[in-house]
Design an enzyme around this catalytic site. Structure first.
Site: not given
Length: 647
Positions: A326, A458, A534, A632
């Site tokens: 990104e 998670k 993770d 951006h």
């Protein structure tokens, strides 16, 4: 006597079996060889103005002999895979003027329909005692259709297999490979010409430029990778494609992890018909992931790593690695680090450290479930259970057990310290020890699962937001008013107002759970990927509330982030991979801390919180100043002209 530029001259006359206008019809080796040879003449023929027909004929015979020898050498069967540029031969799929999938569907349907029809007819003849050789017109048509469809299916699906059996090269061909390669090199050296026919004789056939690309068995115009495998690898690939060798067993059968990945990759391409040419295979240690990081690998994905910083936390500077695709993310976080550094740095405090696991057990009655709950919450019993739990690891130390009852079901939330490891496996082993111990006093206890989602792993959960999971960290900084105006390009008042309306009120309106921030998950995920954590645990690790307040009579800004469930480790899992280990080493937290177990993982959690603070500060400033869209458009969009590139 022949005119040297006449088309009747044997030197300039092309072979009747080859085509100059369509060189691809001759095969890549022959066409290129012919074009080069037809434009050159041996220097010995240029010694006198006239050349006898006998001398010319003799020279041509020698050149033709060399050409046949070179052609034979190039066309020899070798243990490499040659991909032709174009195939003009008729294929089985050309049987009907239809798309390939429709042609296959027609012949499949025809084949099985005819088989069913003939079997039904023959069964009827057996019942009525009619001789099988007595056939009707419809049966004759069906037999012809059966033969035609069978020939088509065999030609489409079985021709490669049949050819591999019939045209298998003999051992003599394989043994003479080195000799043929040496002869080919000698022929190329002997046929080198120094004088171009266009320079001396003004031939009508224009010469090829010196930079003309010659196509060989190892090079293609499209620069597509050519798979070169040994005969043994080819047999393994065919076995995997046929399903006789499981793909997951290649590492154990071959004993070479990289070779297993290459074979699995090629088999996958043949099964799917899709190319993996853009997925790298070389340059990775496949031994390091065997049995712990990834199963059945076929390559690896490249993600760029940027550096934000220096980030000043608790008096120490850190260069923060961030793996992301990104645009603006690293640049924005870097600007926040600069603002924090110019203001004297940030302070980070870790106030809780404990990984959790919550099994679910069930009893015949709710009373028995309540009895176990009371037993576990008794302080006298906790000491005994802690001893049983701690036997599972020299780093695991049981901290607490909290229970939640739902009818006959009981959820037990164990929390323990895990040293420098993230600790999921460690706490699971300890929990299993305790469950085995409890079966002595509670034999009617039925263990439904080692994880009952009361952990919670998670998944966004209020229990993690309130009780915490992993490392709970708060990080704060006081940003000077001058820095807010000059570096962040906004004002203290604008930041405080935007934070209240966006991060607090806006998140409440959305019903957010732990999401009272601008983009904490952006920074968390980028650091997790770079350091071998993770990535899926960014769900609860990104729980964060960002607070901003004007202090010192509104001149300066107090900003803080509170993150109750940062789940990180510096040993185990992906942290031992070379790239991720290098990023941990950059931060000074690689591996386990021998002097103080758990210190490295706690420091990594503090760095994550500090980087989130920098990212929140920069993004909120961009929003307050109205710079988000502009930045951006500048950093997060490709500068290539897509219309020109496509044309």
């Amino acid at each position: 006597m022949f005119d040297t530029c006449s088309p009747n001259n044997p030197i300039n006359r092309p072979s009747p079996k080859l085509s100059l206008l369509h060189p691809t019809q001759n095969g890549p080796e022959l066409s290129t060889n012919l074009l080069f040879r037809s434009c050159y003449i041996h220097p010995s023929l240029l010694g006198s103005p006239s050349v006898s027909a006998a001398a010319t004929t003799t020279t041509i015979q020698k050149m033709e002999s060399r050409r046949r020898s070179s052609t034979k050498s190039v066309q020899s069967i070798k243990p490499t895979k040659t991909i032709p540029l174009e195939e003009d031969s008729t294929k089985a799929s050309d049987a009907l003027p239809l798309p390939l999938y429709l042609t296959n569907a027609v012949f499949f349907t025809l084949f099985f329909s005819v088989v069913y029809f003939l079997l039904a007819r023959w069964r009827e003849k057996i019942r009525t005692s009619t001789p099988l050789h007595v056939v009707t017109f419809s049966e004759i048509v069906a037999i012809f259709a059966l033969v035609a469809s069978f020939i088509y299916l065999l030609g489409f699906f079985g021709i490669d297999f049949v050819q591999s059996l019939i045209l298998r090269p003999s051992t003599d061909v394989w043994n003479s490979e080195d000799d043929e390669e040496e002869n080919e090199v000698l022929l190329r050296k002997e046929d080198a010409r120094k004088i171009h026919c266009g320079q001396a004789l003004d031939c009508t056939l224009s010469p090829l430029p010196p930079s003309a690309t010659m196509v060989t068995a190892q090079k293609l115009f499209d620069e597509k990778p050519v798979t070169v495998t040994t005969e043994e690898d080819e047999e393994v690939i065919k076995s995997v494609v046929a399903g006789t060798t499981p793909s997951y067993s290649l590492e154990s059968k071959l004993g070479d992890c990289k070779r297993a990945a290459a074979i699995r990759r090629e088999a996958l391409q043949r099964l799917t018909g899709k190319s993996l040419s853009g997925l790298p295979l070389d340059g990775f240690d496949y031994e390091s992931i065997l049995g712990q990081c990834c199963e059945m690998p076929v390559g690896y994905v490249q993600i760029p790593v940027g550096i934000a910083g220096p980030l000043l936390i608790n008096g120490r500077e850190y260069s923060v690695p961030m793996a992301t695709t990104e645009g603006c993310l690293v640049a924005s976080t870097n600007r926040g680090c600069k603002a924090i550094h110019l203001s004297g740095g940030a302070t980070s405090v870790l106030f809780r450290d404990g990984m959790t696991r919550a099994p679910i057990v069930r009893f015949a009655t709710a009373k028995r479930a309540a009895d176990l709950k009371l037993y576990l919450e008794d302080p006298e019993n906790f000491e005994t259970l802690a001893v049983v739990f701690d036997r599972s690891s020299r780093f695991a130390r049981l901290q607490s057990i909290k229970c939640a009852i739902a009818g006959k079901n009981l959820y037990l939330r164990f929390s323990c310290s895990t040293g420098d490891a993230m600790g999921m496996n460690m706490v699971s082993k300890g929990v299993q020890n305790v469950l085995d111990f409890l079966e002595t006093d509670f034999p009617d206890m039925d263990v439904i699962g080692i994880s009952g989602n009361f952990c919670s792993d998670k998944k966004p959960a209020a229990v993690n937001w309130i009780e915490g999971r992993g490392k709970s960290v708060v990080c704060e900084a006081i940003i000077k008013g001058d820095v807010v105006r000059k570096v962040l390009k906004t004002s203290v008042e604008s930041l405080v107002e935007l934070n209240m309306l966006k991060n607090l009120t806006g998140s409440a309106m959305a019903g957010a759970l732990g999401g009272f921030n601008a983009h904490a998950s952006n920074i968390v995920t980028a650091i997790y990927i770079a350091t071998g954590q993770d990535p899926a645990q960014n769900v609860e690790s990104s729980h964060c509330i960002t607070m901003m307040e004007a202090i010192n009579d509104g001149k300066d800004l107090h900003v803080s982030v509170t993150m109750p469930s940062i789940e990180v480790g510096t040993v185990g899992g992906g942290t031992q991979l070379a790239s991720q280990s290098a990023c941990l080493n950059l931060l000074g937290v690689k591996g386990a801390n021998k002097d103080s177990p758990g210190a490295n993982s706690r420091m990594l959690a503090s760095i994550v919180a500090g980087a989130v603070l920098a990212g929140e500060l920069s993004l909120m400033s961009a929003l307050a100043a109205g710079q988000l869209v502009k930045s951006h458009m500048k950093y997060n969009r490709s500068s290539k002209d897509v219309s020109k590139a496509s044309s």
